[in-house]
Design a protein around this motif. Structure first.
Motif, PDB file in Angstrom:
ATOM      1  N   ARG A   1       0.844  -1.190   0.000  1.00 39.40           N
ATOM      2  CA  ARG A   1       0.000   0.000   0.000  1.00 39.40           C
ATOM      3  C   ARG A   1       0.882   1.245   0.000  1.00 39.40           C
ATOM      4  NH1 ARG A   1      -5.187  -1.284   3.980  1.00 39.40           N
ATOM      5  NH2 ARG A   1      -5.939  -3.104   2.803  1.00 39.40           N
ATOM      6  N   PRO A   2       0.292   2.397  -0.356  1.00 38.69           N
ATOM      7  CA  PRO A   2       1.103   3.620  -0.448  1.00 38.69           C
ATOM      8  C   PRO A   2       1.939   3.929   0.782  1.00 38.69           C
ATOM      9  CG  PRO A   2      -1.020   3.996  -1.459  1.00 38.69           C
ATOM     10  CD  PRO A   2      -1.086   2.625  -0.857  1.00 38.69           C
ATOM     11  N   ASN A   3       1.383   3.694   1.989  1.00 40.18           N
ATOM     12  CA  ASN A   3       2.149   4.016   3.196  1.00 40.18           C
ATOM     13  C   ASN A   3       3.332   3.075   3.427  1.00 40.18           C
ATOM     14  OD1 ASN A   3       0.882   1.709   4.101  1.00 40.18           O
ATOM     15  ND2 ASN A   3      -0.135   2.667   5.852  1.00 40.18           N
ATOM     16  N   GLN A   4       3.422   2.030   2.614  1.00 38.85           N
ATOM     17  CA  GLN A   4       4.562   1.107   2.684  1.00 38.85           C
ATOM     18  C   GLN A   4       5.584   1.392   1.591  1.00 38.85           C
ATOM     19  OE1 GLN A   4       1.877  -2.346   2.296  1.00 38.85           O
ATOM     20  NE2 GLN A   4       2.577  -3.028   4.313  1.00 38.85           N
ATOM     21  N   LEU A   5       5.359   2.467   0.834  1.00 37.23           N
ATOM     22  CA  LEU A   5       6.238   2.820  -0.279  1.00 37.23           C
ATOM     23  C   LEU A   5       6.884   4.172  -0.024  1.00 37.23           C
ATOM     24  CD1 LEU A   5       3.795   1.924  -3.206  1.00 37.23           C
ATOM     25  CD2 LEU A   5       5.691   0.512  -2.382  1.00 37.23           C
ATOM     26  N   SER A   6       8.086   4.351  -0.553  1.00 38.18           N
ATOM     27  CA  SER A   6       8.739   5.655  -0.486  1.00 38.18           C
ATOM     28  C   SER A   6       8.039   6.625  -1.435  1.00 38.18           C
ATOM     29  CB  SER A   6      10.207   5.531  -0.886  1.00 38.18           C
ATOM     30  OG  SER A   6      10.312   5.222  -2.277  1.00 38.18           O
ATOM     31  N   GLY A   7       8.368   7.931  -1.312  1.00 35.67           N
ATOM     32  CA  GLY A   7       7.785   8.913  -2.214  1.00 35.67           C
ATOM     33  C   GLY A   7       8.079   8.601  -3.664  1.00 35.67           C
ATOM     34  N   GLY A   8       9.310   8.209  -3.944  1.00 40.32           N
ATOM     35  CA  GLY A   8       9.676   7.869  -5.315  1.00 40.32           C
ATOM     36  C   GLY A   8       8.901   6.678  -5.835  1.00 40.32           C
TER      37      GLY A   8
ATOM     38  N   GLY B   1       8.116  17.271  -8.430  1.00 38.07           N
ATOM     39  CA  GLY B   1       8.230  18.409  -7.525  1.00 38.07           C
ATOM     40  C   GLY B   1       8.259  18.053  -6.055  1.00 38.07           C
ATOM     41  N   ASN B   2       7.660  16.910  -5.682  1.00 36.54           N
ATOM     42  CA  ASN B   2       7.631  16.509  -4.270  1.00 36.54           C
ATOM     43  C   ASN B   2       8.687  15.460  -3.936  1.00 36.54           C
ATOM     44  OD1 ASN B   2       5.601  18.162  -3.317  1.00 36.54           O
ATOM     45  ND2 ASN B   2       3.963  16.714  -3.770  1.00 36.54           N
ATOM     46  N   LEU B   3       9.619  15.235  -4.853  1.00 35.89           N
ATOM     47  CA  LEU B   3      10.612  14.177  -4.659  1.00 35.89           C
ATOM     48  C   LEU B   3      12.006  14.759  -4.454  1.00 35.89           C
ATOM     49  CD1 LEU B   3       9.465  11.778  -7.531  1.00 35.89           C
ATOM     50  CD2 LEU B   3       8.752  11.744  -5.134  1.00 35.89           C
ATOM     51  N   ASP B   4      12.855  14.011  -3.724  1.00 30.96           N
ATOM     52  CA  ASP B   4      14.253  14.423  -3.634  1.00 30.96           C
ATOM     53  C   ASP B   4      14.930  14.143  -4.972  1.00 30.96           C
ATOM     54  OD1 ASP B   4      15.146  11.680  -3.719  1.00 30.96           O
ATOM     55  OD2 ASP B   4      14.886  11.523  -1.555  1.00 30.96           O
ATOM     56  N   SER B   5      16.160  14.617  -5.120  1.00 32.56           N
ATOM     57  CA  SER B   5      16.809  14.572  -6.426  1.00 32.56           C
ATOM     58  C   SER B   5      17.002  13.138  -6.922  1.00 32.56           C
ATOM     59  CB  SER B   5      18.164  15.295  -6.375  1.00 32.56           C
ATOM     60  OG  SER B   5      18.994  14.739  -5.382  1.00 32.56           O
ATOM     61  N   ARG B   6      17.306  12.222  -6.015  1.00 36.66           N
ATOM     62  CA  ARG B   6      17.523  10.832  -6.443  1.00 36.66           C
ATOM     63  C   ARG B   6      16.213  10.196  -6.923  1.00 36.66           C
ATOM     64  NH1 ARG B   6      20.104   5.856  -2.786  1.00 36.66           N
ATOM     65  NH2 ARG B   6      19.780   4.227  -4.340  1.00 36.66           N
ATOM     66  N   ALA B   7      15.151  10.348  -6.121  1.00 39.27           N
ATOM     67  CA  ALA B   7      13.862   9.773  -6.509  1.00 39.27           C
ATOM     68  C   ALA B   7      13.340  10.455  -7.769  1.00 39.27           C
ATOM     69  CB  ALA B   7      12.856   9.917  -5.371  1.00 39.27           C
ATOM     70  N   GLY B   8      13.556  11.772  -7.866  1.00 42.54           N
ATOM     71  CA  GLY B   8      13.128  12.493  -9.060  1.00 42.54           C
ATOM     72  C   GLY B   8      13.819  11.984 -10.305  1.00 42.54           C
ATOM     73  N   ALA B   9      15.127  11.721 -10.187  1.00 47.94           N
ATOM     74  CA  ALA B   9      15.880  11.203 -11.328  1.00 47.94           C
ATOM     75  C   ALA B   9      15.361   9.822 -11.737  1.00 47.94           C
ATOM     76  CB  ALA B   9      17.365  11.130 -10.982  1.00 47.94           C
ATOM     77  N   GLU B  10      14.973   9.005 -10.767  1.00 47.53           N
ATOM     78  CA  GLU B  10      14.413   7.678 -11.079  1.00 47.53           C
ATOM     79  C   GLU B  10      13.126   7.819 -11.887  1.00 47.53           C
ATOM     80  OE1 GLU B  10      13.720   5.407  -7.591  1.00 47.53           O
ATOM     81  OE2 GLU B  10      15.844   5.045  -7.164  1.00 47.53           O
ATOM     82  N   VAL B  11      12.222   8.677 -11.416  1.00 45.54           N
ATOM     83  CA  VAL B  11      10.934   8.844 -12.089  1.00 45.54           C
ATOM     84  C   VAL B  11      11.132   9.415 -13.488  1.00 45.54           C
ATOM     85  CG1 VAL B  11       8.769  10.139 -12.053  1.00 45.54           C
ATOM     86  CG2 VAL B  11       9.588   9.017  -9.974  1.00 45.54           C
ATOM     87  N   LEU B  12      12.013  10.407 -13.614  1.00 48.04           N
ATOM     88  CA  LEU B  12      12.287  10.989 -14.927  1.00 48.04           C
ATOM     89  C   LEU B  12      12.893   9.958 -15.871  1.00 48.04           C
ATOM     90  CD1 LEU B  12      13.629  14.389 -13.659  1.00 48.04           C
ATOM     91  CD2 LEU B  12      11.633  14.115 -15.136  1.00 48.04           C
ATOM     92  N   GLY B  13      13.754   9.105 -15.322  1.00 42.91           N
ATOM     93  CA  GLY B  13      14.318   8.033 -16.137  1.00 42.91           C
ATOM     94  C   GLY B  13      13.248   7.086 -16.647  1.00 42.91           C
ATOM     95  N   PHE B  14      12.245   6.795 -15.797  1.00 41.41           N
ATOM     96  CA  PHE B  14      11.148   5.926 -16.213  1.00 41.41           C
ATOM     97  C   PHE B  14      10.293   6.594 -17.284  1.00 41.41           C
ATOM     98  CE2 PHE B  14      11.586   4.329 -11.665  1.00 41.41           C
ATOM     99  CZ  PHE B  14      12.452   3.317 -12.034  1.00 41.41           C
ATOM    100  N   LEU B  15      10.067   7.905 -17.136  1.00 49.02           N
ATOM    101  CA  LEU B  15       9.317   8.623 -18.165  1.00 49.02           C
ATOM    102  C   LEU B  15      10.074   8.595 -19.494  1.00 49.02           C
ATOM    103  CD1 LEU B  15       8.048  11.750 -16.167  1.00 49.02           C
ATOM    104  CD2 LEU B  15       6.733   9.738 -16.852  1.00 49.02           C
TER     105      LEU B  15
END
Length: 262
Positions: free
Chosen positions: A155-162, A187-201
């Protein structure tokens, strides 16, 4: 209802790529008389199918307004907008809602996940609501692309923001929309998590053939795109292909300098 067809070969600007979305002479104004504010001032732009387009500009430039109008989340004061070959300008609410549901995906800064559902249930929820069965082969590919195969029962509460934003990305991709709009999706992610999401996009464009339009203020995020459209004072003022973070930063500094001297 009016329907118009954009030439799928040339698009609206004489290019060679198919067009996933198009704005033609769009004006968006709020208020009237002395209080009238023009957020978009005669904007025309083609969004290429199978590409990653970023929209950038100073605060108040109209970038989020343009995205919301392109996505059918906001109406225009004048001008025309198409999604694929369908003109959405003037569509009745029911037909516009169906078009958004069937052809458009959204990723927002807030993850917008339901806390009582696990990851896979959140991913398939829009299709469940629409009464559509998921294409299991495609769904497996999406889940693998965004790296969630071992987190589907969480569930969401068991997952990190990224990880939560990756669920939101997968949810947008799962229904195979014609186009995905992202409003500051990292916008709500730290740089590492943001880079992961952008990489997936980026991978969803390169490997899955997705079309993405992303509003961002971040030069590093914009550098993941194929093309950047720059807005200032409600108008498109520049465009950049194959951007790098340094080139984007230099261009944004130019806006700041213009603002100080105007």
């Amino acid at each position: 209802m009016t329907t118009a067809v954009v030439n799928p070969t040339t698009g609206g600007s004489g290019g060679h790529s198919a067009v996933a979305a198009r704005a033609e002479g769009v004006v968006k104004a709020y208020g009237s008389g002395e209080t009238r504010v023009v957020a978009l001032d005669n904007v025309s732009v083609d969004i290429e199918r199978g590409g990653f387009t970023a929209i950038m500009g100073p605060s108040g430039s109209g970038k989020s307004t343009l995205m919301h109008c392109l996505a059918g989340l906001d109406t225009v004061s004048s001008g025309r907008i198409w999604i694929g070959s369908t003109e959405i300008t003037g569509l009745k609410d029911k037909k516009l809602t169906k078009l958004r549901r069937d052809h458009i995906g959204f990723i927002f800064q807030a993850f917008n996940l339901l806390p009582t559902l696990n990851a896979i249930e959140n991913i398939t929820l829009p299709m469940d609501i629409a009464g559509r069965k998921a294409d299991t082969e495609w769904l497996d590919r999406v889940v693998t692309t965004v790296g969630l195969a071992d987190r589907l029962k969480h569930r969401p509460n068991q997952l990190s923001g990224g990880q939560q934003q990756r669920v939101a990305v997968a949810r947008a991709l799962a229904a195979r929309p014609e186009i995905i709009f992202g409003d500051e999706p990292t916008g709500n992610l730290d740089s590492r998590a943001g880079a992961e999401v952008l990489g997936f996009l980026r991978r969803s464009v390169d490997e899955l053939g997705q079309t993405i339009v992303m509003v961002t203020h971040d030069p590093v995020a914009a550098a993941y795109a194929d093309r950047i459209v720059f807005l200032a004072d409600g108008r498109i003022v520049d465009e950049m292909r194959e951007p790098t973070a340094d080139r984007v930063l230099d261009r944004m500094r130019g806006f700041d300098a213009q603002g100080r001297t105007s």
